[in-house]
Design a protein around this motif. Structure first.
Motif, PDB file in Angstrom:
ATOM      1  N   LYS A  44     -20.688 -34.854 -57.457  1.00 21.71           N
ATOM      2  CA  LYS A  44     -21.192 -34.464 -58.778  1.00 21.71           C
ATOM      3  C   LYS A  44     -22.683 -34.768 -58.804  1.00 21.71           C
ATOM      4  O   LYS A  44     -23.137 -35.711 -58.176  1.00 21.71           O
ATOM      5  CB  LYS A  44     -20.496 -35.266 -59.877  1.00 21.71           C
ATOM      6  N   GLU A  46     -26.239 -34.689 -61.560  1.00 23.94           N
ATOM      7  CA  GLU A  46     -26.809 -34.484 -62.891  1.00 23.94           C
ATOM      8  C   GLU A  46     -28.302 -34.279 -62.723  1.00 23.94           C
ATOM      9  O   GLU A  46     -28.953 -34.992 -61.955  1.00 23.94           O
ATOM     10  CB  GLU A  46     -26.557 -35.693 -63.789  1.00 23.94           C
ATOM     11  N   GLU A  48     -31.930 -33.536 -65.029  1.00 25.54           N
ATOM     12  CA  GLU A  48     -32.585 -33.466 -66.332  1.00 25.54           C
ATOM     13  C   GLU A  48     -34.027 -33.056 -66.100  1.00 25.54           C
ATOM     14  O   GLU A  48     -34.745 -33.673 -65.312  1.00 25.54           O
ATOM     15  CB  GLU A  48     -32.539 -34.828 -67.022  1.00 25.54           C
ATOM     16  N   THR A  78     -20.484 -28.042 -65.017  1.00 28.07           N
ATOM     17  CA  THR A  78     -19.361 -28.528 -65.822  1.00 28.07           C
ATOM     18  C   THR A  78     -19.778 -28.808 -67.254  1.00 28.07           C
ATOM     19  O   THR A  78     -18.957 -28.701 -68.160  1.00 28.07           O
ATOM     20  CB  THR A  78     -18.750 -29.800 -65.204  1.00 28.07           C
ATOM     21  N   SER A  79     -21.036 -29.181 -67.470  1.00 26.70           N
ATOM     22  CA  SER A  79     -21.530 -29.373 -68.836  1.00 26.70           C
ATOM     23  C   SER A  79     -23.038 -29.203 -68.852  1.00 26.70           C
ATOM     24  O   SER A  79     -23.722 -29.461 -67.863  1.00 26.70           O
ATOM     25  CB  SER A  79     -21.146 -30.758 -69.380  1.00 26.70           C
ATOM     26  N   GLN A  80     -23.519 -28.747 -69.977  1.00 25.61           N
ATOM     27  CA  GLN A  80     -24.960 -28.599 -70.168  1.00 25.61           C
ATOM     28  C   GLN A  80     -25.298 -28.880 -71.611  1.00 25.61           C
ATOM     29  O   GLN A  80     -24.526 -28.564 -72.509  1.00 25.61           O
ATOM     30  CB  GLN A  80     -25.446 -27.227 -69.733  1.00 25.61           C
ATOM     31  N   ASN A  99     -24.908 -31.016 -65.739  1.00 29.77           N
ATOM     32  CA  ASN A  99     -23.976 -31.721 -64.855  1.00 29.77           C
ATOM     33  C   ASN A  99     -23.220 -30.672 -64.059  1.00 29.77           C
ATOM     34  O   ASN A  99     -22.722 -29.698 -64.635  1.00 29.77           O
ATOM     35  CB  ASN A  99     -22.981 -32.565 -65.656  1.00 29.77           C
ATOM     36  N   ASN A 101     -20.653 -29.803 -60.355  1.00 30.88           N
ATOM     37  CA  ASN A 101     -19.890 -30.155 -59.161  1.00 30.88           C
ATOM     38  C   ASN A 101     -20.411 -29.280 -58.034  1.00 30.88           C
ATOM     39  O   ASN A 101     -20.588 -28.072 -58.205  1.00 30.88           O
ATOM     40  CB  ASN A 101     -18.397 -29.901 -59.354  1.00 30.88           C
TER      41      ASN A 101
END
Length: 132
Positions: A44, A46, A48, A78-80, A99, A101
């Motif tokens: 995973k 992340e 920014e 998977t998320s923003q 974020n 994968n």
């Protein structure tokens, strides 16, 4: 007055986006719409970044994936979300937080996903040493 006009023009032009360029082969990494089938999950990640454009945030993420020790060739966000930048006078008012994968897929040209579709790469493809 002349300085204010020039500064305004610079700010308007800089808000157009498209400033982050692909690096280290990141243009060959495929963005997936859902979880892939038959691919190996690697890790995973992340990222920014404070940019004006969502496309620049994705390109920054792809560059970060390409810079890893084991980069992978596909990713699924998977998320923003965005968060406000505090005390910003000039520059982007928000930062994009993505974020994802990262996967290693055996055949990038025919990735099947859980959503039922097949992914076809949208960027340039390197086939037998030539870029198309």
């Amino acid at each position: 007055m002349k300085k204010i006009a020039i500064l305004s023009l610079v700010l308007v032009l800089s808000a157009c986006g498209g400033f982050i360029k692909n690096q280290n082969g990141s243009e060959y990494i495929v963005k997936l719409d859902s979880e892939p089938i038959g691919c190996t999950f690697l890790y995973k990640i992340e990222s920014e970044v404070s940019v004006y454009d969502e496309g620049d945030a994705r390109r920054y993420l792809e560059n970060r994936i390409a810079d890893q020790a084991r980069p992978g060739n596909a990713y699924w966000i998977t998320s923003q979300r965005t968060r406000p930048n505090e005390w910003v006078v000039f520059g982007p008012e928000r930062a994009f937080v993505l974020n994802a994968n990262v996967y290693d897929c055996p055949n990038v040209r025919a990735i099947r996903t859980v959503g039922g579709g097949q992914v076809s790469p949208s960027g340039p493809m390197e086939i037998y040493g030539a870029t198309y």
